[in-house]
Design a protein around this motif. Structure first.
Motif, mmCIF file in Angstrom:
data_model
loop_
_atom_site.group_PDB
_atom_site.id
_atom_site.type_symbol
_atom_site.label_atom_id
_atom_site.label_comp_id
_atom_site.label_asym_id
_atom_site.label_seq_id
_atom_site.Cartn_x
_atom_site.Cartn_y
_atom_site.Cartn_z
ATOM 1 N N ILE B 7 3.182 -11.642 4.797
ATOM 2 C CA ILE B 7 2.734 -10.342 4.285
ATOM 3 C C ILE B 7 3.595 -9.222 4.874
ATOM 4 O O ILE B 7 3.929 -8.257 4.192
ATOM 5 N N LEU B 8 4.002 -9.391 6.137
ATOM 6 C CA LEU B 8 4.879 -8.397 6.775
ATOM 7 C C LEU B 8 6.148 -8.177 5.961
ATOM 8 O O LEU B 8 6.614 -7.055 5.783
ATOM 9 N N GLU B 10 6.485 -8.357 2.904
ATOM 10 C CA GLU B 10 6.222 -7.736 1.599
ATOM 11 C C GLU B 10 6.105 -6.219 1.673
ATOM 12 O O GLU B 10 5.937 -5.560 0.651
ATOM 13 N N ILE B 11 6.179 -5.665 2.879
ATOM 14 C CA ILE B 11 6.063 -4.209 2.988
ATOM 15 C C ILE B 11 7.337 -3.555 2.475
ATOM 16 O O ILE B 11 8.442 -3.939 2.838
ATOM 17 N N ILE B 80 -2.477 -4.145 3.835
ATOM 18 C CA ILE B 80 -1.465 -3.498 3.008
ATOM 19 C C ILE B 80 -1.976 -3.454 1.568
ATOM 20 O O ILE B 80 -2.812 -4.272 1.182
ATOM 21 N N ASP B 83 0.890 -2.912 -3.950
ATOM 22 C CA ASP B 83 2.339 -2.842 -4.146
ATOM 23 C C ASP B 83 3.115 -2.696 -2.833
ATOM 24 O O ASP B 83 4.316 -2.451 -2.849
ATOM 25 N N GLY B 84 2.442 -2.893 -1.730
ATOM 26 C CA GLY B 84 3.125 -3.014 -0.436
ATOM 27 C C GLY B 84 3.751 -1.741 0.107
ATOM 28 O O GLY B 84 4.579 -1.802 1.011
ATOM 29 N N ASP B 85 3.347 -0.575 -0.416
ATOM 30 C CA ASP B 85 3.976 0.652 0.068
ATOM 31 C C ASP B 85 3.043 1.553 0.868
ATOM 32 O O ASP B 85 3.393 2.694 1.157
ATOM 33 N N THR B 86 1.879 1.042 1.226
ATOM 34 C CA THR B 86 0.925 1.818 2.029
ATOM 35 C C THR B 86 0.168 0.879 2.960
ATOM 36 O O THR B 86 -0.181 -0.235 2.569
#
Lengths: 114, 114
Positions: B7-8, B10-11, B80, B83-86
């Motif tokens: 998941i890390l 995917e940021i 997260i 879409d992985g941007d927040t």
């Protein structure tokens, strides 16, 4: 919606090139549902109609949340933060908030305390 | 902290020029305390130490929340978004979160439902 003109004037749209991030929290569960962006027009539409409107950075246009999906957000309260560059919409969410079908966009846990 | 490498990865730090917004929520009250920003290094420090670290856009430097004030944030969980941007940090807040002395930075109500 009832709003304070004085507090409205304190919103700093310039810092983010016309946009402020909006944290969206569920009124009942207090869950964080999503984070989106608003420009002045999106906020005005939200205040006028009581339904959450945002500005899409990818499509470069105003959008009403749930306009196509039906997953509308009725906005109960709006808060601004201490330096006026972030908004918090507290909403009643119809259906789900996330386009994946999950209730909240924050459905993946990255980490937890050991 | 225990975290998922998958998941890390995917940021999406690129979208925001190396930064992602971080919503900070109180673990006990579910209140939104503040919104700050993290770069990869700030997130790494948070994962390593279990205390919230951010990147200051104005001072252009990494900061540990509460380093001078003592108002530390112990991070219980990190999520997260789709879409992985927040990011969302769920924290135990020591003292208060806002530099004004208020518990939350979102202490001013702009609007409410009629």
């Amino acid at each position: 919606m009832r709003f304070s003109e004085e507090i409205l004037n304190e919103i700093d749209f310039e810092k983010g090139n016309g946009l402020v991030p909006v944290v969206v929290q569920d009124f009942k569960t207090k869950k964080i549902l999503m984070v989106a962006y608003a420009n002045r027009e999106a906020l005005q539409k939200t205040l006028e109609t009581g339904f959450a409107h945002y500005y899409s950075r990818s499509r470069k246009e105003l959008w009403k949340k749930g306009e196509t999906s039906g997953n509308l957000q009725r906005v109960k309260e709006i808060y601004i933060d201490c330096d006026g560059d972030t908004l918090l919409y507290v909403v009643n969410q119809k259906g789900v908030a996330c386009h994946t079908g999950e209730y909240s966009c924050f459905f993946r846990k990255l980490a937890e305390e050991e």
